[in-house]
Write a protein that holds these residues in place. Structure first.
Motif, PDB file in Angstrom:
ATOM      1  N   MET A   1      -0.538 -13.587  48.496  1.00  0.00           N
ATOM      2  CA  MET A   1       0.399 -14.802  49.118  1.00  0.00           C
ATOM      3  C   MET A   1       1.620 -14.950  48.247  1.00  0.00           C
ATOM      4  SD  MET A   1      -0.660 -19.063  49.214  1.00  0.00           S
ATOM      5  CE  MET A   1      -0.730 -18.843  47.363  1.00  0.00           C
ATOM      6  N   THR A   2       2.682 -14.886  48.747  1.00  0.00           N
ATOM      7  CA  THR A   2       4.153 -15.072  48.094  1.00  0.00           C
ATOM      8  C   THR A   2       4.212 -16.569  48.487  1.00  0.00           C
ATOM      9  OG1 THR A   2       4.462 -12.955  48.259  1.00  0.00           O
ATOM     10  CG2 THR A   2       6.386 -14.467  47.954  1.00  0.00           C
ATOM     11  N   VAL A   3       4.530 -17.475  47.450  1.00  0.00           N
ATOM     12  CA  VAL A   3       5.002 -18.777  47.582  1.00  0.00           C
ATOM     13  C   VAL A   3       6.587 -18.640  47.056  1.00  0.00           C
ATOM     14  CG1 VAL A   3       4.894 -21.078  46.568  1.00  0.00           C
ATOM     15  CG2 VAL A   3       2.716 -19.588  46.999  1.00  0.00           C
ATOM     16  N   ARG A   4       7.263 -19.309  47.977  1.00  0.00           N
ATOM     17  CA  ARG A   4       8.878 -19.629  47.669  1.00  0.00           C
ATOM     18  C   ARG A   4       9.061 -21.221  47.702  1.00  0.00           C
ATOM     19  NH1 ARG A   4      11.933 -16.865  52.464  1.00  0.00           N
ATOM     20  NH2 ARG A   4      10.165 -17.851  53.436  1.00  0.00           N
ATOM     21  N   SER A   5       9.738 -21.447  46.818  1.00  0.00           N
ATOM     22  CA  SER A   5      10.150 -22.742  46.781  1.00  0.00           C
ATOM     23  C   SER A   5      11.217 -23.122  47.983  1.00  0.00           C
ATOM     24  CB  SER A   5      11.131 -23.194  45.677  1.00  0.00           C
ATOM     25  OG  SER A   5      11.839 -24.402  45.681  1.00  0.00           O
ATOM     26  N   ASP A   6      10.878 -24.292  48.668  1.00  0.00           N
ATOM     27  CA  ASP A   6      11.707 -24.709  49.759  1.00  0.00           C
ATOM     28  C   ASP A   6      13.136 -25.076  49.091  1.00  0.00           C
ATOM     29  OD1 ASP A   6      11.097 -28.513  50.176  1.00  0.00           O
ATOM     30  OD2 ASP A   6      11.299 -27.211  48.280  1.00  0.00           O
ATOM     31  N   TYR A   7      13.634 -25.166  48.113  1.00  0.00           N
ATOM     32  CA  TYR A   7      14.995 -25.168  47.498  1.00  0.00           C
ATOM     33  C   TYR A   7      15.503 -24.063  46.815  1.00  0.00           C
ATOM     34  CZ  TYR A   7      13.996 -30.416  47.979  1.00  0.00           C
ATOM     35  OH  TYR A   7      13.617 -31.401  48.539  1.00  0.00           O
ATOM     36  N   ASN A   8      14.875 -23.048  47.361  1.00  0.00           N
ATOM     37  CA  ASN A   8      15.292 -21.606  46.888  1.00  0.00           C
ATOM     38  C   ASN A   8      16.932 -21.487  47.414  1.00  0.00           C
ATOM     39  OD1 ASN A   8      13.063 -20.622  45.750  1.00  0.00           O
ATOM     40  ND2 ASN A   8      12.575 -19.116  47.053  1.00  0.00           N
ATOM     41  N   ARG A   9      17.110 -21.775  48.666  1.00  0.00           N
ATOM     42  CA  ARG A   9      18.474 -21.704  48.811  1.00  0.00           C
ATOM     43  C   ARG A   9      19.558 -22.502  48.303  1.00  0.00           C
ATOM     44  NH1 ARG A   9      17.077 -23.324  54.794  1.00  0.00           N
ATOM     45  NH2 ARG A   9      15.287 -23.681  54.153  1.00  0.00           N
ATOM     46  N   ALA A  10      19.019 -23.464  47.272  1.00  0.00           N
ATOM     47  CA  ALA A  10      19.893 -24.386  46.876  1.00  0.00           C
ATOM     48  C   ALA A  10      19.947 -24.199  45.268  1.00  0.00           C
ATOM     49  CB  ALA A  10      19.199 -25.857  46.744  1.00  0.00           C
ATOM     50  N   GLY A  11      19.372 -22.860  44.881  1.00  0.00           N
ATOM     51  CA  GLY A  11      19.606 -22.372  43.385  1.00  0.00           C
ATOM     52  C   GLY A  11      18.489 -22.543  42.551  1.00  0.00           C
ATOM     53  N   ALA A  12      17.090 -23.221  43.012  1.00  0.00           N
ATOM     54  CA  ALA A  12      16.012 -23.432  42.098  1.00  0.00           C
ATOM     55  C   ALA A  12      15.181 -22.135  42.292  1.00  0.00           C
ATOM     56  CB  ALA A  12      15.126 -24.656  42.888  1.00  0.00           C
TER      57      ALA A  12
ATOM     58  N   ALA B   1      12.102 -19.784  42.238  1.00  0.00           N
ATOM     59  CA  ALA B   1      10.650 -19.758  42.875  1.00  0.00           C
ATOM     60  C   ALA B   1       9.554 -19.962  41.776  1.00  0.00           C
ATOM     61  CB  ALA B   1      10.542 -18.663  43.522  1.00  0.00           C
ATOM     62  N   ALA B   2       8.750 -20.631  42.217  1.00  0.00           N
ATOM     63  CA  ALA B   2       7.443 -20.944  41.021  1.00  0.00           C
ATOM     64  C   ALA B   2       6.106 -20.846  41.677  1.00  0.00           C
ATOM     65  CB  ALA B   2       7.526 -22.265  40.467  1.00  0.00           C
ATOM     66  N   ALA B   3       4.953 -20.570  40.938  1.00  0.00           N
ATOM     67  CA  ALA B   3       3.658 -20.615  41.521  1.00  0.00           C
ATOM     68  C   ALA B   3       3.471 -21.951  41.700  1.00  0.00           C
ATOM     69  CB  ALA B   3       2.606 -20.023  40.242  1.00  0.00           C
ATOM     70  N   PRO B   4       2.376 -21.995  42.749  1.00  0.00           N
ATOM     71  CA  PRO B   4       1.753 -23.611  42.988  1.00  0.00           C
ATOM     72  C   PRO B   4       1.380 -24.309  41.841  1.00  0.00           C
ATOM     73  CG  PRO B   4       1.239 -22.091  44.747  1.00  0.00           C
ATOM     74  CD  PRO B   4       1.662 -21.122  43.360  1.00  0.00           C
ATOM     75  N   VAL B   5       1.716 -25.868  41.762  1.00  0.00           N
ATOM     76  CA  VAL B   5       1.256 -26.437  40.727  1.00  0.00           C
ATOM     77  C   VAL B   5      -0.106 -26.429  40.651  1.00  0.00           C
ATOM     78  CG1 VAL B   5       1.227 -28.717  39.958  1.00  0.00           C
ATOM     79  CG2 VAL B   5       3.179 -27.857  41.002  1.00  0.00           C
ATOM     80  N   PRO B   6      -0.870 -26.459  39.260  1.00  0.00           N
ATOM     81  CA  PRO B   6      -2.257 -26.525  39.395  1.00  0.00           C
ATOM     82  C   PRO B   6      -2.759 -27.926  39.563  1.00  0.00           C
ATOM     83  CG  PRO B   6      -1.297 -25.527  37.177  1.00  0.00           C
ATOM     84  CD  PRO B   6      -0.464 -26.095  38.135  1.00  0.00           C
ATOM     85  N   PRO B   7      -3.919 -28.220  40.331  1.00  0.00           N
ATOM     86  CA  PRO B   7      -4.971 -27.212  40.608  1.00  0.00           C
ATOM     87  C   PRO B   7      -4.939 -26.442  41.727  1.00  0.00           C
ATOM     88  CG  PRO B   7      -5.540 -29.390  40.948  1.00  0.00           C
ATOM     89  CD  PRO B   7      -4.348 -29.647  40.545  1.00  0.00           C
TER      90      PRO B   7
ATOM     91  N   ALA C   1      13.741 -33.044  32.702  1.00  0.00           N
ATOM     92  CA  ALA C   1      13.885 -33.894  33.943  1.00  0.00           C
ATOM     93  C   ALA C   1      13.693 -32.786  35.366  1.00  0.00           C
ATOM     94  CB  ALA C   1      15.198 -34.603  34.264  1.00  0.00           C
ATOM     95  N   LEU C   2      12.861 -32.040  34.968  1.00  0.00           N
ATOM     96  CA  LEU C   2      12.479 -30.876  36.021  1.00  0.00           C
ATOM     97  C   LEU C   2      11.041 -31.548  36.775  1.00  0.00           C
ATOM     98  CD1 LEU C   2      13.415 -27.533  34.730  1.00  0.00           C
ATOM     99  CD2 LEU C   2      14.606 -28.757  36.603  1.00  0.00           C
ATOM    100  N   LEU C   3      10.906 -31.708  38.304  1.00  0.00           N
ATOM    101  CA  LEU C   3       9.940 -31.909  38.887  1.00  0.00           C
ATOM    102  C   LEU C   3       9.550 -30.971  39.971  1.00  0.00           C
ATOM    103  CD1 LEU C   3       7.826 -34.173  39.623  1.00  0.00           C
ATOM    104  CD2 LEU C   3       9.618 -35.095  41.365  1.00  0.00           C
ATOM    105  N   HIS C   4       8.031 -30.362  39.664  1.00  0.00           N
ATOM    106  CA  HIS C   4       7.793 -29.490  40.557  1.00  0.00           C
ATOM    107  C   HIS C   4       6.590 -29.976  41.370  1.00  0.00           C
ATOM    108  CE1 HIS C   4       5.457 -25.100  40.727  1.00  0.00           C
ATOM    109  NE2 HIS C   4       6.150 -25.239  41.759  1.00  0.00           N
TER     110      HIS C   4
ATOM    111  N   SER D   1       3.671 -26.419  50.982  1.00  0.00           N
ATOM    112  CA  SER D   1       5.043 -26.135  50.512  1.00  0.00           C
ATOM    113  C   SER D   1       5.358 -26.447  48.877  1.00  0.00           C
ATOM    114  CB  SER D   1       6.203 -27.301  51.324  1.00  0.00           C
ATOM    115  OG  SER D   1       7.297 -27.139  51.107  1.00  0.00           O
ATOM    116  N   ASP D   2       5.966 -25.636  48.454  1.00  0.00           N
ATOM    117  CA  ASP D   2       6.095 -25.935  47.002  1.00  0.00           C
ATOM    118  C   ASP D   2       7.756 -26.107  46.585  1.00  0.00           C
ATOM    119  OD1 ASP D   2       4.762 -25.227  44.653  1.00  0.00           O
ATOM    120  OD2 ASP D   2       6.577 -23.989  44.235  1.00  0.00           O
ATOM    121  N   MET D   3       7.970 -27.150  45.867  1.00  0.00           N
ATOM    122  CA  MET D   3       9.212 -27.912  45.855  1.00  0.00           C
ATOM    123  C   MET D   3       9.552 -28.083  44.365  1.00  0.00           C
ATOM    124  SD  MET D   3       8.649 -30.484  48.730  1.00  0.00           S
ATOM    125  CE  MET D   3       6.950 -30.611  48.657  1.00  0.00           C
TER     126      MET D   3
END
Length: 294
Positions: A1-12, A14-20, A221-224, A245-247
């Motif tokens: 499974m590949t997870v992309r941030s929904d803000y990738n196009r805004a320059g953020a 990509a990150a793995a989903p937040v635990p848990p 001040a980063l929120l995932h 969705s990963d933000m």
């Protein structure tokens, strides 16, 4: 499974989903479908609709945004989403025309329906990337409402965006930026490690659970956030389908943005304080900044 941030196009990044939820989505009995943009998923759209029905829409930034709009103004909103701010301003100010631009066509469909329901005919909604937007006209007011800037985590991208905003301003035009106020990041530390489970009803009257998992670094001040909706299976033993969705956001404040405003040729000329009264960050100090060309 590949997870992309929904803000990738805004320059953020990509990150793995937040635990848990990272562990949940790796289970062999889960089949995850990842939406690259939150509002493009009908299930997340249904969740937002149900939340609005239960709690109403937030209005914390509307008074501040209206301060940027004079009689007969041409108005542009960057990241207009579902049209909440523009439709309100079309019915409560004397703006001559209002244009909203957003990357999400499903969100814009809701915005157009909202404008039709309100009987507003001075609002136009455009699908596209704002950084490539060339309308051929200038605007008397450009709005970044409801923490739109939070979706842009990189300072250079924010400066580029603000410089493009400046290029679209008419002589004497104003920019309204609604964001968290100074002090908000330290007041939001309770979000780090928080897991929220909510229920909602979709458009077909089917009930669902939604699981939110959050990480927040008050220093950067980063929120995932990761949101996941497990769906019912037709046959026991089948894999559980899960829409994800990963933000990634950055909780911008006036102090953090001050040098970026200057780099884009803008300066703060006014401020309208507010407070958030809904959601996980309820109670955090908010503000709308009014900017003009420096």
């Amino acid at each position: 499974m590949t997870v992309r941030s929904d803000y990738n196009r805004a320059g953020a990044p990509a990150a793995a989903p937040v635990p848990p939820l990272d562990r949940l989505l790796r289970l062999p009995g889960v089949a995850a479908t990842v939406e690259p943009y939150y509002f493009d998923s009908p299930l997340f759209d249904d969740y937002e609709r149900d939340v609005e029905r239960r709690t109403g829409e937030t209005e914390w930034d509307l008074a501040g945004l209206a301060l940027a709009i004079g009689d007969g103004a041409r108005v542009l909103e960057v990241g207009c989403g579902m049209g909440r701010a523009l439709v309100h301003l079309a019915t409560n100010t004397k703006a001559a025309s209002l244009v909203g631009i957003d990357t999400s066509e499903p969100a814009l469909q809701r915005a157009r329906a909202r404008a039709d329901a309100a009987g507003v005919d001075r609002v136009e909604f455009v699908a596209g990337d704002f950084l490539a937007y060339d309308p051929g006209v200038t605007f008397d007011a450009v709005l970044l409402a409801d923490c739109t800037l939070n979706g842009f985590t990189d300072e250079d991208v924010v400066v580029t965006l603000l410089a493009h905003v400046r290029s679209l301003l008419s002589l004497g035009g104003r920019v309204a930026v609604s964001i968290f106020d100074d002090g908000a990041p330290s007041a939001m530390t309770h979000l780090d490690g928080r897991v929220v489970v909510d229920s909602f009803t979709d458009r077909d009257d089917v009930n669902h659970l939604i699981i939110w998992s959050m990480r927040f670094d008050s220093t950067t001040a980063l929120l995932h956030r990761t949101a996941a909706v497990p769906k019912a299976v037709s046959t026991p033993g089948d894999p559980v389908p899960c829409v994800v969705s990963d933000m990634n956001d950055r909780v911008w404040t006036p102090s953090a943005l001050s040098p970026l405003f200057a780099a884009a040729g803008l300066s703060v000329v006014g401020k309208e304080p507010a407070a958030l009264d809904s959601g996980a960050a309820s109670g955090a100090p908010m503000t709308t900044l009014l900017l003009s060309v420096a």
